[in-house]
Design an enzyme around this catalytic site. Structure first.
Site, PDB file in Angstrom:
ATOM      1  N   LYS A   4      -9.677   2.212  -2.944  1.00  0.00           N
ATOM      2  CA  LYS A   4     -10.126   1.633  -1.678  1.00  0.00           C
ATOM      3  C   LYS A   4     -11.561   2.054  -1.401  1.00  0.00           C
ATOM      4  CE  LYS A   4      -8.681   1.136   3.158  1.00  0.00           C
ATOM      5  NZ  LYS A   4      -7.693   1.546   4.174  1.00  0.00           N
ATOM      6  N   CYS A  51      -5.439  -2.628   2.640  1.00  0.00           N
ATOM      7  CA  CYS A  51      -5.317  -2.460   4.089  1.00  0.00           C
ATOM      8  C   CYS A  51      -6.390  -3.279   4.806  1.00  0.00           C
ATOM      9  CB  CYS A  51      -5.362  -0.984   4.455  1.00  0.00           C
ATOM     10  SG  CYS A  51      -4.867  -0.637   6.154  1.00  0.00           S
ATOM     11  N   GLU A  60       0.840  -1.204   0.000  1.00  0.00           N
ATOM     12  CA  GLU A  60       0.000   0.000   0.000  1.00  0.00           C
ATOM     13  C   GLU A  60       0.875   1.254   0.000  1.00  0.00           C
ATOM     14  OE1 GLU A  60      -3.607   1.875   2.776  1.00  0.00           O
ATOM     15  OE2 GLU A  60      -2.197   0.413   3.598  1.00  0.00           O
TER      16      GLU A  60
END
Length: 563
Positions: free
Chosen positions: A387, A440, A305
């Protein structure tokens, strides 16, 4: 034998139950504080049964005592709510204490918020337990439940409360009761049938049955309850053993994709420092070159990430640098056509899948996204996804404009916060199968890993940066929960983490590779095959709902039999 049993029973009642009944809220708090020892990285499973069983015993005692049905009934409901809240607060305060590490990355800006984070989040999450225990008190009081029926009802209601915790107000299904079991691979496989909420309910039921039998002093009528409580993890173990060793191996239908994962181990405090930016970029490219040296047949390179501290899709020179970093792959198609030697043509350029920050500017201003980007080895951006499930107070603030107006900011200090992208995106390109990025902590949400059969990916790619949490036990918990997505769906999961732990799991959750926390490193492996869609992949949480419904029927039937 009888004397030994009497001694253990007397010891338990004198030194545990009696003091706990005198101060139930304190006992629940201590039990909650100890409970995370059953979760990764500690794996002390007996603690789960001791802590949960004790609190269940206290709750049933308060709910079914004669006082609860008299004039003091309302007071007892408040005591039950307090009991549940203390149990929840204890387990979240100790089990999620690692969150405090994030406020120390830039302590000069966020240290003031540390006490609020360490108490406010556990206090809020504990409200689910408070409401659950109060609802149990109301039901026990109304139906005058006793014994086994009361214990089983409490297990069901706590399981439903945990489901609510995983969904309400964006949800946070962290350290659910199943983690006492699912930290062990040989107890985790039932999530492929009933998911994390269903396995949580089975773990709670197991603890409730043991507590019910022990509360009766192991009288002959209650020994069956204890045996059933022990039979549940045994059944999970047998099912897991069959799943791991009984099924024939899945053969890949074509040569497996070769993957190389890079873990650069960049300190979070230094990662975005302008003076260190070039050094960080150079380190990531050097580690990639090292990985390709030992695995020249790599098809896909994976970085974590926000791997590069720059806007890499905005003419920052990243595309040119990526192409230059792979000189042996230039003009590969022309070389392959002109190759007349008996040696095989050069291997095609590998792709790069990396986490990155990107922005979009429009009439309403600039929006920032935490993205996964797929690049060709020639430096072309082929696909991206953003995301979807953002971290509250980390990537955005609830009531963002108001809180920013009074001077507050999220940990990433991005004005306006990040924007969310669509859920369940899939990336692919020529020579690549369908890949589903989970950025994440998206990897802890089962619904984000659910895909229709026609869009079913060949692998999950978990891009994460646990550098915010140092060497605490938070990254261990995060990794263990990410692994469950592979088991649930029957799809391998490859994890690239900035500071660790990067890892690879097959479709049964078996660990194939792993890099240690807070160390730099690289590993390569062929992508393991996916399995056929699991029961959970096809039906989601319907199995959990059916299990909860059947247990409620059992509670009602047991209650009616003893009325």
């Amino acid at each position: 034998m009888s004397a030994a049993r009497d001694f253990r029973s007397g010891f338990w009642r004198r030194y545990v139950l009696t003091p706990s009944l005198r101060h139930p809220a304190w006992a629940a708090l201590l039990a909650g504080l100890a409970l995370p020892l059953a979760y990764p990285p500690f794996y002390l499973l007996p603690v789960f049964y001791l802590a949960t069983g004790l609190v269940f015993y206290l709750a049933v005692f308060l709910a079914t005592s004669s006082v609860a049905f008299g004039a003091g009934g309302r007071k007892e409901l408040w005591r039950l709510a307090l009991l549940g809240w203390c149990f929840g607060f204890g387990q979240f305060a100790s089990g999620m204490a690692w969150i405090g590490e994030a406020f120390l990355v830039e302590a000069e800006l966020f240290l003031w918020a540390l006490p609020f984070a360490l108490t406010g989040l556990p206090a809020g999450l504990a409200m689910f337990h408070a409401l659950t225990f109060a609802a149990f008190g109301l039901a026990a009081r109304h139906f005058r439940l006793q014994g086994l029926a009361a214990f089983c009802l409490l297990a069901v209601l706590v399981g439903l409360g945990e489901y609510a915790r995983g969904h309400v107000l964006t949800g946070l299904p962290w350290n659910l009761p199943l983690m006492g079991w699912a930290g062990w691979l040989y107890l985790a496989q039932p999530v492929a049938l009933i998911g994390i909420y269903g396995l949580s309910l089975l773990a709670l039921l197991s603890a409730a049955l043991l507590a019910s039998g022990l509360a009766s002093g192991l009288a002959s009528a209650q020994r069956g309850q204890c045996l059933t409580g022990l039979a549940l993890p045994l059944a999970a173990f047998l099912h897991s053993s069959l799943a791991l060793h009984g099924a024939p191996p899945i053969a890949a239908s074509e040569p497996a994709l070769k993957i190389t994962v890079v873990q650069p181990n960049l300190a979070q405090r230094e990662k975005w420092a302008p003076a260190l930016r070039e050094r960080h970029i150079e380190k990531t490219f050097k580690m990639t070159a090292l990985g390709l040296k030992f695995a020249p047949d790599t098809d896909l390179i994976i970085w974590p990430e926000t791997a590069i501290p720059a806007l890499i899709d905005e003419g920052s020179g990243f595309a040119e640098r990526l192409a230059a970093a792979l000189p042996r792959f230039k003009d590969v198609h022309e070389e392959a056509e002109n190759n007349t030697s008996p040696h095989p043509p050069p291997h095609p350029a590998p792709y790069l899948l990396t986490g990155a920050i990107r922005r979009e500017t429009g009439p309403e201003g600039t929006a920032y996204f935490n993205s996964a980007m797929l690049w060709s080895g020639e430096g072309m951006l082929l696909a991206r996804s953003d995301k979807h499930h953002l971290v509250p107070f980390g990537e955005y603030l609830p009531a963002q404009n108001f809180l920013e107006a009074i001077g507050l900011q999220q940990l990433t200090r991005l004005r306006g916060g990040y924007s969310a992208g669509p859920a369940r995106a899939v990336l692919t390109a020529a020579r690549l199968p369908r890949l589903a990025p989970l950025i994440c902590y998206e990897a802890v949400f089962p619904h984000l890993a659910q895909h229709d059969n026609e869009a079913r990916p060949a692998a999950f790619i978990n891009l994460t940066n646990d550098g915010w949490f140092g060497t605490s036990f938070g990254p261990y918990q995060h990794l263990a929960q990410a692994r469950l997505r592979a088991i649930e769906q029957g799809i391998p999961l490859i994890r690239a983490a900035n500071t660790g732990m990067s890892a690879a799991f097959d479709a049964r959750g078996r660990q194939l590779e792993r890099l240690a926390l807070a160390e730099e490193g690289v590993f390569s492996l062929p992508l393991p095959p996916a399995h056929a869609p699991t029961f959970y992949a096809r039906h989601g949480d319907r199995g959990f709902g059916a299990l909860a419904f059947l247990l409620l029927i059992f509670v009602w039937a047991n209650h009616r039999r003893h009325v």
